[in-house]
Design a protein around this motif. Structure first.
Motif, short mmCIF file in Angstrom:
data_model
loop_
_atom_site.label_atom_id
_atom_site.label_comp_id
_atom_site.label_asym_id
_atom_site.label_seq_id
_atom_site.Cartn_x
_atom_site.Cartn_y
_atom_site.Cartn_z
N UNK A 1 0.82 -1.21 0.00
CA UNK A 1 0.00 0.00 0.00
C UNK A 1 0.86 1.27 0.00
N UNK A 2 2.10 1.12 -0.43
CA UNK A 2 3.03 2.24 -0.42
C UNK A 2 2.85 3.19 -1.60
N UNK A 3 3.57 4.31 -1.53
CA UNK A 3 3.51 5.36 -2.55
C UNK A 3 4.91 5.66 -3.07
N UNK A 4 5.02 5.80 -4.39
CA UNK A 4 6.24 6.22 -5.05
C UNK A 4 5.99 7.59 -5.67
N UNK B 1 19.06 31.70 -23.02
CA UNK B 1 17.90 30.95 -22.51
C UNK B 1 17.79 29.59 -23.17
N UNK B 2 17.50 28.59 -22.36
CA UNK B 2 17.25 27.24 -22.84
C UNK B 2 15.95 26.74 -22.20
N UNK B 3 15.41 25.65 -22.73
CA UNK B 3 14.24 25.02 -22.13
C UNK B 3 14.67 23.81 -21.33
N UNK B 4 14.14 23.73 -20.13
CA UNK B 4 14.34 22.52 -19.34
C UNK B 4 13.19 21.56 -19.63
N UNK B 5 13.21 20.39 -19.01
CA UNK B 5 12.15 19.40 -19.21
C UNK B 5 11.99 18.64 -17.89
N UNK B 6 10.83 18.81 -17.27
CA UNK B 6 10.55 18.17 -15.99
C UNK B 6 9.19 17.48 -16.03
N UNK B 7 9.10 16.34 -15.37
CA UNK B 7 7.79 15.74 -15.17
C UNK B 7 7.73 15.10 -13.79
N UNK B 8 6.50 15.01 -13.27
CA UNK B 8 6.29 14.49 -11.93
C UNK B 8 5.19 13.44 -11.98
N UNK B 9 5.33 12.41 -11.16
CA UNK B 9 4.36 11.31 -11.11
C UNK B 9 4.23 10.79 -9.69
N UNK B 10 3.04 10.32 -9.37
CA UNK B 10 2.81 9.52 -8.18
C UNK B 10 2.37 8.13 -8.67
N UNK B 11 2.72 7.11 -7.91
CA UNK B 11 2.33 5.76 -8.31
C UNK B 11 2.10 4.89 -7.08
N UNK B 12 1.13 4.00 -7.19
CA UNK B 12 0.88 3.00 -6.15
C UNK B 12 0.52 1.70 -6.84
N UNK B 13 0.72 0.61 -6.13
CA UNK B 13 0.47 -0.70 -6.73
C UNK B 13 -1.03 -0.92 -6.91
N UNK B 14 -1.38 -1.47 -8.07
CA UNK B 14 -2.77 -1.84 -8.31
C UNK B 14 -3.19 -2.94 -7.35
#
Length: 255
Positions: free
Chosen positions: A137-140, A239-252
């Motif tokens: 039941x953990x979270x990543x 100036x340059x563009x960065x690239x970031x993404x964020x996610x949460x995940x838990x086991x089905x």
């Protein structure tokens, strides 16, 4: 002949850098980043407050983790960059954090289901290994640097872009987690700007992140650096563009 300002500023490549501390160029206003529409710290802190055991993957010098106190009674951190290890241990071990060296992200030195929270900012990970050490039941939670991050630096220098990671984006990463039985939620991806206000800030940055231009040296790229310097003098910044993404995940639940 290169101008004296340029020659003086490129000496900043000799300045000391340790841990994951860019304050030499950020707090002086020499490098600036556009804002994301999320805060990694604000996302992870509520989970940290409710966790009993936590792993911080890729802790760097441990500077960020210290700002998330109080930490769970069982808190571990990993780091794969050898120069950061003694810094992280000196900073984190007095707080009760066990710091482990990890050279292969698919070989974490922890038992199955060891953590109910795993946080990860800008560190590689193996979805299968995250699943193994996470409780049912953990979270990543992870914020990642996308594969097209700051490619304009390479283009402006005439340096090769590392095509091995161009595929690394939110869609690809979330698909990888789903294949390991995760439910992925609260996802976002953006490309905010990053500005360098003098050439010294850029060379200092490139020294700190050698994977951006692996063969970087002042001598090899001096003419291109001077061209960027001229851009800064005429436009006020590079100036340059960065690239970031964020996610949460838990086991089905049915996995």
């Amino acid at each position: 002949m290169k101008d004296l300002l340029f020659e003086d500023q490129i000496k900043d490549i000799e300045k000391h850098f340790s841990g994951w501390d860019f304050s030499y160029i950020t707090e002086s206003g020499r490098m600036d980043n556009g804002m994301l529409n999320w805060s990694y710290g604000s996302i992870v802190i509520p989970y940290i407050r409710n966790a009993k055991s936590m792993l911080d993957m890729g802790t760097g010098g441990g500077e960020l983790l210290t700002k998330f106190q109080p930490l769970p009674s069982v808190t571990c951190a990993t780091e794969g960059y050898a120069p950061n290890l003694p810094i992280a241990k000196q900073l984190l071990e007095p707080l009760g954090v066990a710091v482990k060296e990890v050279k292969e992200d698919n070989l974490l030195p922890f038992g199955d289901g060891a953590f109910d929270l795993i946080i990860n900012k800008h560190e590689e990970y193996s979805p299968g290994e995250v699943r193994r050490v996470l409780t049912s039941d953990g979270i990543f939670v992870t914020q990642q640097v996308g594969g097209i991050d700051c490619v304009r630096i390479n283009e402006a220098l005439g340096a090769p872009v590392n095509e091995e990671f161009l595929h690394w984006n939110l869609e690809y990463a979330s698909d990888g987690l789903r294949r390991e039985g995760f439910e992925v939620f609260d996802c976002k991806e953006e490309q905010p700007y990053q500005r360098f206000y003098d050439i010294g800030a850029l060379v200092y940055y490139l020294k700190a992140i050698p994977w951006q231009v692996p063969d970087f040296s002042i001598e090899r790229y001096k003419d291109s650096l001077y061209s960027i310097h001229e851009t800064i003098q005429s436009e006020g910044f590079f100036e340059v563009k960065t690239n970031r993404f964020v996610m949460k995940a838990k086991l089905q639940k049915d996995y």
